[in-house]
Write an enzyme that holds these catalytic residues in place. Structure first.
Site, short mmCIF file in Angstrom:
data_model
loop_
_atom_site.label_atom_id
_atom_site.label_comp_id
_atom_site.label_asym_id
_atom_site.label_seq_id
_atom_site.Cartn_x
_atom_site.Cartn_y
_atom_site.Cartn_z
N TYR A 1 3.61 -0.54 10.15
CA TYR A 1 3.58 -1.39 8.96
C TYR A 1 4.55 -2.55 9.17
O TYR A 1 5.69 -2.35 9.58
CB TYR A 1 4.04 -0.58 7.73
CG TYR A 1 4.20 -1.45 6.50
CD1 TYR A 1 3.18 -1.60 5.58
CD2 TYR A 1 5.40 -2.15 6.29
CE1 TYR A 1 3.32 -2.43 4.48
CE2 TYR A 1 5.55 -2.98 5.18
CZ TYR A 1 4.51 -3.12 4.29
OH TYR A 1 4.65 -3.95 3.21
N GLU B 1 1.59 -9.11 4.46
CA GLU B 1 1.65 -7.72 4.92
C GLU B 1 0.58 -7.44 5.96
O GLU B 1 -0.56 -7.88 5.81
CB GLU B 1 1.45 -6.82 3.69
CG GLU B 1 1.58 -5.35 3.96
CD GLU B 1 1.29 -4.55 2.69
OE1 GLU B 1 2.22 -4.31 1.92
OE2 GLU B 1 0.13 -4.16 2.49
#
Ligand code: GDP
Ligand code: MN
Length: 375
Positions: free
Chosen positions: A101, A189
């Site tokens: 991530y 993101e």
């Protein structure tokens, strides 16, 4: 303003961040043809402005053109949360070795930008944050100083072991930061960011949110906007000049002033309730605005009670009371209505309302306790 994954991917490519090859697909036939041209396994991906597509069946791998066509047909029938699938992306599948991530967002508590990295990628990051927060590595960034390279390398090295990986990921995070700043984002993101079996780094999924308050600086972004981001209630409210955000709860709120509206939501939560919306009617006593607000809130079948919380400053409470009375005569309010009215001319205002049989309070906590109890 939220972007679809395919729009985020295009932006990533503009900034030199690698992604798999993707094509936005319009028909099952096109899914077949594109998969055939790719000559690889493909991933069919529902494009919706919400997370958790994978879990909802919106991401499927197909190992032949025919399978791609079938999966396209399945996915196009889905509704993910409140969003029907109207756009579908087809991506060349990659052999994932590991998922990570990478994210950059605003940390309100620290009044800074925060960069986050985790080796627990691919899954819901909110879940990682609540259950295993130590698996997320963070770097606070002072926007005036920019991204400090030593500190960045340090945090990247906590997650990536090999030196060559650290070097690559540092480069990618610098590109993400540049994208974040240049476009006035509130979120950039990549989840998952993946290392492939052949050693490449790729953004497999992308989420980008532009700060609406900065959109005036980016007129070119207009064409990227997606009206389906907003609920029909939010669109109706905006047309009536109300500042409105749909929420999941069952207590409808009508408040004057954004700060008081935020405080009202917090206090409803504090007393165990769940707000159905944020609504700022602004500083006016215009009965039309209250009427519109009531219409929008009452059209939400979840709403079990309504709280009107007004602080009369320049606007006078007796005007507001008259506005509420006029509005309530024009619309049938089938759920309990609790009013809190305080400020200029509040005694007269409360009397007007009480005479008409409304339940009126002075203290915010009393009104909120009441609305939570009846809702
Ligand atoms: P999300 O559920 O909305 O976050 O959708 P993602 O695009 O992040 O996909 C969810 C998961 O599907 C990823 O974490 C991967 O495990 C898998 N996935 C996505 N693209 C590929 C791909 O190209 N190859 C393989 N093997 N898996 C993929
Ligand atoms: Mn994802």
């Amino acid at each position: 303003m939220k972007l679809y994954e395919y729009q985020a991917m295009e932006l990533f490519r503009d900034y030199g961040i690698n992604t798999p090859e993707t094509v936005l697909i319009e028909s099952p036939q096109e899914a077949f043809n594109t998969a055939k041209n790719f000559k690889t396994k493909v991933v069919i991906k529902a494009q919706v402005l919400t997370g958790g597509r994978g879990k909802a069946g919106g991401i499927k791998v197909a190992d032949s053109p025919l399978a791609a066509q079938e999966k396209y047909e399945e996915i196009s029938k889905l509704k993910i949360k409140t969003f029907p699938v109207e756009k579908i992306l087809l991506a060349k599948a990659v052999d994932i070795a590991k998922e990570y991530y990478l994210g950059i967002t605003i940390d309100r508590a620290n009044k800074a930008i925060v960069l986050m990295i985790s080796a627990s990628g691919g899954v819901d990051i909110e879940e990682v944050a609540s259950q295993t927060p130590d698996k997320i590595f963070k770097l606070s960034i002072n926007p005036l100083k920019g991204l400090e390279q030593k500190a960045l390398e340090g945090v990247v090295s906590s997650v990536f072991e090999e030196r060559s990986q650290v070097v690559q990921v540092v480069k990618i995070l610098n590109k993400m930061y540049k994208l974040f700043i240049e476009n006035d984002c509130s979120l950039v993101e990549i989840n998952p960011f993946c290392l492939t079996k052949s050693g490449d780094c790729l953004a497999l999924d992308g989420k980008v949110i532009f700060d609406d308050n900065a959109l005036f600086k980016h007129p070119d972004k207009e064409e990227l906007s997606n009206p389906e981001e907003y609920s029909s209630d939010e669109i109706k409210a905006r047309e009536s000049g109300l500042s409105f955000v749909s929420l999941d709860g069952d207590i409808g709120c009508i408040v004057n002033g954004a700060g008081l509206a935020m405080a009202t939501l917090d206090i409803i939560k504090l007393f165990g309730g769940d707000p159905a919306n944020f609504l700022d009617v602004g500083g006016s006593s215009n009965p039309n605005k209250v009427l519109k607000a009531l219409e929008i809130i009452l059209s939400n079948k979840k709403v079990k009670a309504i709280l009107i919380n007004i602080f009369g400053g320049i606007t006078r409470c007796d005007d507001i009371a008259k506005g509420i009375i006029i509005a309530s005569e024009q619309i049938e309010i089938k759920v309990p209505l609790v009013i809190r009215l305080i400020g200029t001319n509040d005694t007269q205002g409360r009397k007007l309302l009480k005479d008409k049989g409304f339940e009126v309070y002075e203290a915010m906590s009393e009104a909120v306790k009441k609305v939570v109890a009846v809702g």
